[in-house]
Design an enzyme around this catalytic site. Structure first.
Site, PDB file in Angstrom:
ATOM      1  N   ALA A 152     -26.744 -42.676  16.052  1.00  0.00           N
ATOM      2  CA  ALA A 152     -26.032 -43.613  16.912  1.00  0.00           C
ATOM      3  C   ALA A 152     -24.548 -43.523  16.587  1.00  0.00           C
ATOM      4  CB  ALA A 152     -26.543 -45.028  16.648  1.00  0.00           C
ATOM      5  N   GLY A 193     -30.541 -42.038  14.877  1.00  0.00           N
ATOM      6  CA  GLY A 193     -30.850 -41.960  16.300  1.00  0.00           C
ATOM      7  C   GLY A 193     -31.006 -40.522  16.773  1.00  0.00           C
ATOM      8  N   GLU A 201     -34.422 -39.719  16.104  1.00  0.00           N
ATOM      9  CA  GLU A 201     -35.256 -40.528  17.002  1.00  0.00           C
ATOM     10  C   GLU A 201     -35.309 -39.924  18.408  1.00  0.00           C
ATOM     11  OE1 GLU A 201     -33.118 -44.134  15.740  1.00  0.00           O
ATOM     12  OE2 GLU A 201     -35.093 -45.038  15.454  1.00  0.00           O
ATOM     13  N   GLU A 204     -30.479 -44.739   8.150  1.00  0.00           N
ATOM     14  CA  GLU A 204     -29.974 -46.056   8.564  1.00  0.00           C
ATOM     15  C   GLU A 204     -29.886 -47.042   7.412  1.00  0.00           C
ATOM     16  OE1 GLU A 204     -32.074 -44.202  10.285  1.00  0.00           O
ATOM     17  OE2 GLU A 204     -31.727 -44.391  12.452  1.00  0.00           O
TER      18      GLU A 204
END
Ligand code: 3H9
Length: 710
Positions: free
Chosen positions: A68, A107, A110, A130
């Site tokens: 992210a 992310g 992911e 994270e």
């Protein structure tokens, strides 16, 4: 048509039957709003276009996707959310393949897990880091990972935040295939074509079988969760997100996929809102910002092929190990053969310790030691590119060493001193080449501690500073640029909060209460434990040296002197503020120390009072923050963030609080200033508010506003 920024960062190209989706968002392909929009649009387009039979997602540049976009956290969310994008990728009716090179983190992984097939090449780094930012994987990572690789492996990956290489990722089941070449696009396309030829179906991680419904599997998974929960509660003292991670993974076992995703989202948002997330992300950016000292941009580093170290004591040997560990040769200078042998023995002891722990082979040690050479003659330094002086902390002694370096070193050699507080300008001015002199302040043990204060005297050339930053990089240290003053950034601020702690001790708090309160704040050790570890004699010698120049009106607490007079120097003498029976490293409170403190209070005419733990922390932190502000105000530190990184890397400041200046912003500068003014009623000389703090409060600003790029 309105401009479509996603078109630039996510490109689509039809390669035969394959829609090639490339994320091209320098520097690391972070999943900013534009990238998320672009990915979503690409999947929509693939589903809608009959010509497309499969989708291949790749990253341009050195990485797949670094995760992210961390800069967006804490700001209002911009749709589409990453979980929605991942769900849409997974829902695609045509096979989606992720081809991974470089980082596929957070992310980024992911996104790959939402794809239906994954291929990775050598050099790929897959992970869910994270937790290091105070978060949990919030785009399906806590639900898809256990379904793909099992609960135990998923918990290990997510709780540690570590990176797995391509081979390990294959073994774990995170990826399906290893590419044999480094050409990620060719590997990815070949894999998609193979899947198409085999009529490989769409295959979704939400339906994967690693968490089978079988009773045995379920019991094993729940046992892994129970173990992780117990270990996490023990290990991650004070951290918020690790236990939330365990909760989310538990939901992957116990609840249907969509329920699990909902819980993950809820927990993720809790983490986002936590001050720990703000502190950890501040630390992430601050440790990168400190690398950007002005000189590193304007000047090129000099060569760094041969390093010299003068002095084979604890510091010199530690520095030599750091240099050897970086693969560089080191020449050590000592005054006689015996001292040189001791210096070498100090170094060997470090490697022997590693061998004893099974972390190094004897052959490897022998190999490393071939890069060490020693001499009792400074002439052996004639070829070195950079010399670090680490001799006794005395200006005249150091100046004598520098006179020798001036005599023997080649033109252009960088001459560095490891002094902790001496005037480097005075050292530089004493030789014929002051522009080559710089301070490199390592922290003990120098081969372990990450902080390196790069102390920049007035006459030094920019390329010498750039060389110091380059050395830090080679040694894998975190450099912080500091100006010349007594104690530079770290030790100068330390002296002030130590005084605050001493004053509280004399006023009625026990050293044990102060240490406990500071530990509860998140430091690994309290100030009096640190004294016992470092050796009380070191501070005592400094105090004696400074006695003549001390302001006679300043409060001076003598308790530590009383202990030193008895020879109680801490761990190495078996007692200091604490008792260390039989070489034990964790001390026990000492009633005799408490009696000495009582006597000192009586001598000073002080009626002891009680402090709450909160009061202790308030004073301790106010002292640290106020002096940190002074250090910035005087230009000793470039920005507040440089003070933060100094304390995170050199003084055990809890990373999740971001550093003292970040912490001050979190509490609010008006509160800190009000505290200082309140404390000043008792001791106005000590508690003088920093002009910078006063100015920021008057302007309604915070320290963060000064954290622009230097
Ligand atoms: C996440 O993914 C949450 C999700 O689960 C859920 C969401 C709903 N964003 O380190 P470098 C910048 S959390 C923005 O020097 P390297 C960095 O600041 C995220 N910026 O390069 C620097 O900028 P500058 C989980 C980022 O080659 C520049 O890129 N992911 C991000 O030594 C170069 O960085 C992570 O925690 C980012 N995500 O190492 C991975 N990442 O040039 C964090 C980097 O202005 N990143 N930047 O100073 C890394 O670990 C390393 O950057 C990486 C590259 C290994 C990728």
């Amino acid at each position: 048509m309105p401009p479509n920024p996603s078109a630039d960062v996510v490109t689509r190209e039809l390669r035969g039957k394959v829609l090639l989706v490339t994320i091209d968002h320098a520097p690391v392909n972070a999943l900013s709003a534009d990238v998320r929009r672009g990915l979503l649009a690409a999947i929509e387009a693939a589903d809608a276009d009959h010509a497309v039979e499969a989708v291949l997602i790749v990253g341009a540049g050195r990485n797949f996707i670094a995760g992210a976009d961390i800069r967006e956290f804490g700001k209002p969310p911009v749709p589409p959310s990453l979980p929605d994008v991942c769900n849409r990728i997974e829902a695609c009716t045509k096979p989606v393949v992720a081809a991974i090179h470089g980082a596929a983190l957070g992310g980024g992984l992911e996104v790959a897990l939402a794809a239906h097939y994954r291929i990775a090449v050598d050099g790929a780094k897959l992970g869910l880091p994270e937790v290091q930012l105070g978060l949990l994987p919030g785009a399906g990572g806590t639900q898809r990972t256990p379904r793909l690789i099992g609960a135990a492996a998923a918990l290990d990956l997510i709780l540690s935040g570590r990176h797995a290489g391509a081979k390990e990722a294959l073994a774990l089941g995170l990826v399906d295939r290893l590419g044999s070449s480094g050409d990620i696009l060719a590997e990815g396309l070949a894999y998609v074509h193979e899947l198409l030829a085999a009529h490989a179906p769409v295959r979704r991680a939400r339906d994967a079988a690693a968490l089978d419904d079988g009773a045995a599997d379920r019991a094993a998974s729940l046992a892994a969760v129970a173990t992780a929960r117990a270990e996490t509660a023990k290990k991650s003292r004070g951290l918020f997100s690790p236990l939330k991670i365990v909760e989310a993974v538990e939901a992957a076992i116990e609840q249907p996929f969509d329920e699990g995703l909902r819980l993950e989202r809820k927990l993720f948002l809790q983490c986002i809102d936590s001050p720990q997330r703000a502190g950890l992300i501040h630390a992430f950016f601050a440790e990168r910002e400190v690398l950007k000292a002005p000189e590193t941009r304007n000047a090129k580093p000099r060569a760094l092929d041969r390093i010299g170290v003068v002095g084979g004591g604890t510091m010199g040997a530690g520095i030599a190990v750091a240099v050897l560990d970086a693969g560089l040769p080191v020449t050590m200078i000592e005054r006689d053969d015996e001292s040189l042998a001791r210096g070498r023995a100090h170094i060997e002891k470090v490697y022997d310790g590693l061998i004893a722990k099974g972390r190094l082979g004897a052959e490897k040690k022998a190999d490393i030691m071939t890069r060490w050479s020693g001499s009792t003659s400074y002439d052996a330094l004639a070829d070195t590119d950079l010399v670090i002086e680490a001799v006794f902390e005395d200006l005249a002694v150091k100046q004598a060493v520098f006179a020798e370096l001036d005599r023997v070193c080649k033109a252009g050699a960088v001459l560095a001193t490891n002094t902790s507080y001496l005037d480097i300008d005075a050292i530089a001015a004493s030789i014929s080449r002051p522009a080559d002199v710089i301070g490199l302040h390592f922290f003990s043990p120098a081969n372990i501690m990450k902080l390196l204060e790069v102390v920049v005297p007035t006459q030094v050339k920019a390329d010498v500073v750039a060389t110091a930053f380059e050395l830090a990089k080679k040694l894998r240290k975190t450099p912080v640029r500091a100006g010349v003053c007594d104690g530079f950034i770290g030790n100068r601020v330390l002296a002030v909060y130590r005084s605050a702690a001493d004053a509280m001790m004399e006023d009625g708090a026990s050293p044990y209460q102060i240490d406990a309160a500071v530990r509860a704040f998140g430091f690994p050790m309290g100030p009096f434990q640190v004294v016992d570890l470092a050796g009380g004699d070191i501070g005592w010698a400094t105090r004696k040296r400074r006695a003549a120049t001390r302001n006679p009106s300043a409060r001076y607490v003598q308790i530590a002197d009383r202990l030193c007079e008895r020879g109680w120097f801490g761990q190495k003498t078996g007692r200091g503020f604490y008792l260390y029976p039989e070489g034990s490293r964790s001390g026990a409170p000492d009633p005799e120390v408490e009696a000495i403190i009582d006597a000192e209070r009586a001598r000073a005419g002080i009626t002891p009072r009680t402090f709450t733990d909160e009061e202790i922390v308030r004073r301790y932190m106010a002292a640290m923050i106020n002096e940190g502000a002074n250090v910035v105000h005087e230009g000793i530190a470039l920005r507040p963030l440089d003070v933060d990184v100094t304390f995170l890397y050199g003084y055990g400041f809890p990373r999740y609080r971001g550093g003292p200046m970040k912490y001050a912003d979190t509490v609010g500068l008006p509160t800190i200033l009000a505290d200082i003014r309140e404390f000043a009623k008792e001791d106005p000389l000590f508690w003088q508010a920093s002009p910078l703090l006063v100015d920021l409060v008057e302007r309604g600003a915070d320290f963060a506003s000064l954290n622009h790029t230097a």
